[in-house]
Design a protein around this motif. Sequence first.
Motif, mmCIF file in Angstrom:
data_model
loop_
_atom_site.group_PDB
_atom_site.id
_atom_site.type_symbol
_atom_site.label_atom_id
_atom_site.label_comp_id
_atom_site.label_asym_id
_atom_site.label_seq_id
_atom_site.Cartn_x
_atom_site.Cartn_y
_atom_site.Cartn_z
ATOM 1 N N ALA A 262 -24.472 -50.256 -83.466
ATOM 2 C CA ALA A 262 -25.937 -50.325 -84.066
ATOM 3 C C ALA A 262 -26.629 -51.697 -83.850
ATOM 4 N N THR A 263 -27.748 -51.318 -83.188
ATOM 5 C CA THR A 263 -28.649 -52.640 -83.160
ATOM 6 C C THR A 263 -29.918 -52.075 -84.000
ATOM 7 N N ARG A 264 -30.848 -53.701 -84.092
ATOM 8 C CA ARG A 264 -31.838 -53.369 -84.823
ATOM 9 C C ARG A 264 -33.076 -52.347 -84.118
ATOM 10 N N SER A 265 -32.794 -52.244 -82.706
ATOM 11 C CA SER A 265 -33.770 -51.242 -82.177
ATOM 12 C C SER A 265 -33.349 -49.858 -82.397
ATOM 13 N N ASP A 266 -32.212 -49.474 -83.046
ATOM 14 C CA ASP A 266 -31.706 -48.251 -83.317
ATOM 15 C C ASP A 266 -32.548 -47.671 -84.655
ATOM 16 N N THR A 267 -33.262 -48.715 -85.276
ATOM 17 C CA THR A 267 -33.924 -48.238 -86.636
ATOM 18 C C THR A 267 -35.085 -47.199 -86.434
ATOM 19 N N ALA A 268 -34.816 -45.968 -86.942
ATOM 20 C CA ALA A 268 -35.776 -44.922 -86.502
ATOM 21 C C ALA A 268 -35.279 -43.673 -87.158
ATOM 22 N N GLU B 12 -22.325 -52.922 -86.038
ATOM 23 C CA GLU B 12 -21.395 -51.984 -86.748
ATOM 24 C C GLU B 12 -21.381 -50.627 -86.379
ATOM 25 N N PRO B 13 -20.250 -49.804 -86.141
ATOM 26 C CA PRO B 13 -20.486 -48.345 -85.812
ATOM 27 C C PRO B 13 -21.182 -47.659 -87.304
ATOM 28 N N ALA C 244 -31.609 -46.844 -90.733
ATOM 29 C CA ALA C 244 -32.162 -48.444 -90.908
ATOM 30 C C ALA C 244 -30.935 -49.254 -90.906
ATOM 31 N N VAL C 245 -31.080 -50.018 -89.702
ATOM 32 C CA VAL C 245 -30.118 -51.000 -89.550
ATOM 33 C C VAL C 245 -30.306 -52.426 -90.015
ATOM 34 N N ARG C 246 -29.345 -52.732 -90.791
ATOM 35 C CA ARG C 246 -29.586 -54.150 -91.508
ATOM 36 C C ARG C 246 -29.385 -55.245 -90.407
#
Length: 306
Positions: free
Chosen positions: A103-109, A45-46, A132-134
């Motif tokens: 957003a993807t899980r790798s964007d968590t940072a 999701e954006p 944090a990407v759920r």
Amino acid sequence: MRLCKMAIPRLIACFVVYTSLGLIPSSLGVILRTMDKIVWANEFEPIELTCLIESISTNNPRIEWKKIKNGVPSYVYFQNRIAGDLDQRAQLREPANILIFNATRSDTAEYRCEVAAIEDQRDFDEILISLAVRVKPVVPRCSVPEAVTVGTSTELRCLENEGFPAPLYRWFHNNEELAQDPKNTPKPVNTSYSINPDTGGLKFRIVKKEDAGEYYCQAKNDAGYAQCPSQMMEVYDVDILGIFLKSFGGVVVFFGLAGTICHSLKRGCFSKKGHNENYNWPAQNERVEYGDADEGHFRHKSSFII
């Protein structure tokens, strides 16, 4: 300020003092702020990371965004273009916001917005944002015993390791959710069970007949939920499987012993000798002649040679 409002030299001196102390009016330096320093987003999701410039005098400030993962920074916006792993997946929106399309899980940072304004007295400012990407759970792996015996204990297991944050688990029996605390449910149930919502375990301390039926588990977090297919658990009054195995074992042992005995008989291990067998008596010495009973001794027919 009273000491500085009368004379220009004193005003200049006060400005130098305020500058040295970092107390610069907002109109003389760049100042940033953000709507949220901690941002949550659902995967695919954006999401927009806000970097708002409250005060600036420079017309074309230099704007940069950096992604910090495991303590290592990398560019995501540099020299007026999207870079790094956000390339083709994001854009810069005025004044300095970053919009991520999916957003993807790798964007968590952590993301750091940096603005440099060379024409301002305070020519640099930065702000740090945590993203944090759920991640929605995938179908959990469920383990349900096919058959158990009344009065015994058993455990049903459920595991999912993709969701973020870590999901909580719920169990359903015949399409009805089992209460986390069986003592608080109005419906009469076997109160010996317990559910661990963190590990997904469903334990029965004492299984009852009414515990038979279909079971399935559901893993859920803020991004969504997933559940495994239902599985049937039978409950028996007696241990049919145990009785069968014991009976089968007895039959195997019996035939094993019988085979051993037959094999031994074929080899003659247990053969018996008859009572009418002819025994070969040792031959009498021709040189010896037994005397009559009343003689009390015997005599030799031949003389001894000494």
